[in-house]
Enzyme design. Structure first.
Site, short mmCIF file in Angstrom:
data_model
loop_
_atom_site.label_atom_id
_atom_site.label_comp_id
_atom_site.label_asym_id
_atom_site.label_seq_id
_atom_site.Cartn_x
_atom_site.Cartn_y
_atom_site.Cartn_z
N GLU A 5 0.82 -1.21 0.00
CA GLU A 5 0.00 0.00 0.00
C GLU A 5 0.85 1.25 0.00
O GLU A 5 1.97 1.26 0.49
CB GLU A 5 -0.93 0.00 1.22
CG GLU A 5 -2.05 -0.99 1.04
CD GLU A 5 -2.82 -1.26 2.32
OE1 GLU A 5 -4.01 -1.55 2.24
OE2 GLU A 5 -2.23 -1.18 3.41
N CYS B 120 3.34 8.70 1.03
CA CYS B 120 3.91 7.81 2.04
C CYS B 120 4.17 6.47 1.36
O CYS B 120 3.23 5.75 1.02
CB CYS B 120 2.88 7.69 3.17
SG CYS B 120 3.31 6.52 4.44
N CYS C 279 6.81 -6.84 7.10
CA CYS C 279 7.90 -6.29 7.92
C CYS C 279 8.35 -7.36 8.90
O CYS C 279 7.54 -8.15 9.39
CB CYS C 279 7.42 -5.05 8.68
SG CYS C 279 8.71 -4.25 9.66
N CYS D 183 6.75 -5.04 15.75
CA CYS D 183 6.21 -4.12 16.78
C CYS D 183 4.76 -4.52 17.05
O CYS D 183 3.98 -4.72 16.10
CB CYS D 183 6.26 -2.68 16.29
SG CYS D 183 7.90 -2.21 15.73
N CYS E 99 1.47 -2.62 15.54
CA CYS E 99 1.45 -2.28 14.11
C CYS E 99 0.86 -3.41 13.26
O CYS E 99 1.20 -4.59 13.45
CB CYS E 99 2.87 -1.97 13.66
SG CYS E 99 3.02 -1.70 11.88
N CYS F 45 -1.44 5.70 10.15
CA CYS F 45 -0.19 5.07 10.57
C CYS F 45 -0.43 3.74 11.23
O CYS F 45 -1.25 3.64 12.13
CB CYS F 45 0.54 5.94 11.58
SG CYS F 45 0.95 7.54 10.97
N1 SAH Z 1 8.94 0.85 9.88
C1 SAH Z 1 9.15 2.22 10.00
C2 SAH Z 1 8.29 3.06 9.07
C3 SAH Z 1 6.83 2.66 8.89
S1 SAH Z 1 5.71 2.83 10.21
C4 SAH Z 1 8.93 2.67 11.43
O1 SAH Z 1 8.45 1.89 12.21
O2 SAH Z 1 9.30 3.79 11.75
C5 SAH Z 1 5.21 4.52 10.21
C6 SAH Z 1 4.86 5.05 11.62
O3 SAH Z 1 3.58 4.55 12.08
C7 SAH Z 1 5.87 4.62 12.65
O4 SAH Z 1 6.19 5.67 13.50
C8 SAH Z 1 5.11 3.54 13.38
O5 SAH Z 1 5.65 3.28 14.61
C9 SAH Z 1 3.72 4.13 13.41
N2 SAH Z 1 2.67 3.18 13.79
C10 SAH Z 1 2.70 1.83 13.69
N3 SAH Z 1 1.55 1.30 14.17
C11 SAH Z 1 0.80 2.33 14.63
C12 SAH Z 1 -0.51 2.43 15.21
N4 SAH Z 1 -1.25 1.35 15.42
N5 SAH Z 1 -0.97 3.66 15.53
C13 SAH Z 1 -0.23 4.77 15.28
N6 SAH Z 1 0.97 4.74 14.70
C14 SAH Z 1 1.51 3.53 14.37
FE1 SF4 Z 2 7.62 -2.66 10.95
FE2 SF4 Z 2 5.33 -1.58 11.79
FE3 SF4 Z 2 7.42 -1.77 13.47
FE4 SF4 Z 2 7.50 -0.02 11.45
S1 SF4 Z 2 6.07 0.01 13.19
S2 SF4 Z 2 9.13 -1.43 12.08
S3 SF4 Z 2 6.37 -1.15 9.87
S4 SF4 Z 2 6.30 -3.51 12.54
#
Ligand code: SAH
Ligand code: SF4
Length: 340
Positions: A92, A107, A114, A118, A121, A332
């Site tokens: 996406e 974006c 990934c 985390c 996410c 995000c």
């Molecule tokens: N992998 C990279 C870039 C993609 S994520 C990273 O983690 O930085 C883009 C942003 O969205 C990151 O700051 C991530 O931590 C945040 N994000 C992930 N899950 C989220 C959620 N459920 N609510 C709000 N932000 C989230």
């Molecule tokens: Fe991967 Fe989501 Fe963590 Fe970013 S926030 S590193 S996309 S698992």
């Protein structure tokens, strides 16, 4: 044999290829400009290339090896595209206009899935499929420009995937976006969960984007609970890498901090965060947690504002990220690449 994909070729390679088909260098440069500057979606758009040669191109090659599979438009006019790549896998990409600016931001995704895991996410939930190639990253921008007829001015590597887990290809993409798409590196931001050696490597690159760091916790104990990367590169090592990046680039880093109810939103957390960031040149971007399941909630508005005010007392610039496109799962952390 399959068709040659022209977005995969550098300008020099394109010249060589077009010459091998019996045309001159200037023709190759025209075609290059049609693809990267003039949003051509087909060879027929290339009106200053003669018809017979367009037919030959049509037979031997293609501009893209990926396409828009679906498009969803949010009530706030954020657009989310599902892009299908040559092997059938999808990722996406999200197009956003911030109301008060003329900027149009894209974006982009850097991986399909990934590996970082985390727990807040959606992207990692379906596991990791593969890295995206430089032209597959840059093509996300081209396809959106063709679709909307608009010029994208800013690029953030905040879509699916961990860009620093695919650094070689991401460096290639930075180059394509800068040289071919003519977007200044100062208008590019890369967000990472904190792979320390790769942050240092990026700080040595010839094109260095603004760094955004997914910190999300003020200390090791909380961060380790939600981000497995903390076990490998802890928050103190991360700090050193951030100081190094900011001193090399003379640029502020952006600290991203998801606010999750009763996890990292207390007064103590705000104080600890200020202490952690005190000698770092940075802006802070608070992201109210976007729901992906029922495990976590976002704090109420009052808690978010209080947290913001506490941080502002340190003199740093603090913004609360607007929630964009939540109704189409484009906010995000909600990018899962699910096919409708
Ligand atoms: N992998 C990279 C870039 C993609 S994520 C990273 O983690 O930085 C883009 C942003 O969205 C990151 O700051 C991530 O931590 C945040 N994000 C992930 N899950 C989220 C959620 N459920 N609510 C709000 N932000 C989230
Ligand atoms: Fe991967 Fe989501 Fe963590 Fe970013 S926030 S590193 S996309 S698992």
């Amino acid at each position: 044999m399959g068709k040659i994909t022209l977005t995969k070729l550098s300008q020099d390679e394109l010249i060589e290829y077009i010459e091998s088909l019996g045309e001159k260098k200037f023709r190759a440069n025209q075609i290059f400009s049609w693809i990267w500057a003039k949003n051509a979606s087909s060879f027929d758009d290339m009106t200053d290339v003669k018809k017979e040669f367009r037919a030959l191109l049509q037979e031997k090659c293609q501009i893209f090896d990926c396409k828009i599979k679906t498009r969803q438009i949010s009530a706030d006019s954020t657009v989310k595209y599902l892009i299908e790549f040559s092997d059938g896998l999808c990722a996406e990409t999200v197009l956003m206009r911030f109301d008060n600016r003329a900027n149009l931001s894209m974006c982009v995704s850097s991986q399909i899935g990934c590996k970082m895991g985390c727990i807040f996410c959606a992207t990692g939930k379906n596991g990791f499929k593969r890295n995206l190639l430089p032209h597959e990253i840059a093509s996300q921008i081209l396809l959106a420009q063709i679709d909307t007829g608009l010029k994208i001015t800013n690029v953030v590597f905040m879509g699916q995937g961990e860009p620093l887990d695919n650094l070689e290809n991401v460096k290639g993409a930075l180059e394509l976006i800068n040289k071919n798409l003519q977007i200044s590196i100062r208008r590019m931001t890369l967000s990472t969960s904190g792979i320390v050696p790769k942050i240092n490597e990026l700080s040595e690159n010839n094109l260095i984007p603004t760094l955004a760091i997914s910190l999300h916790a003020p200390n090791h104990q909380i961060r380790e609970k939600i981000m497995p990367v903390e076990k490998k590169y802890n928050i103190n090592e991360l700090k050193k890498a951030l100081l190094n990046y900011s001193s090399k680039t003379k640029d502020r880093v952006t600290i991203e901090y998801i606010l999750i109810k009763n996890l990292n939103d207390s007064k103590e957390c705000a104080k600890e965060l200020i202490e952690y960031l005190k000698d770092l040149k940075c802006n802070i971007n608070l992201i109210p947690y976007n729901s992906i399941d029922s495990q976590f909630q976002k704090p109420d508005k009052k808690t978010i504002m209080k947290f913001k005010y506490l941080l502002e007392e340190s003199g740093k610039k603090v913004t609360v990220r607007l929630e964009r496109g939540a109704d189409i799962d484009a906010a995000c952390g909600q990018l899962a690449g699910k096919i409708q």
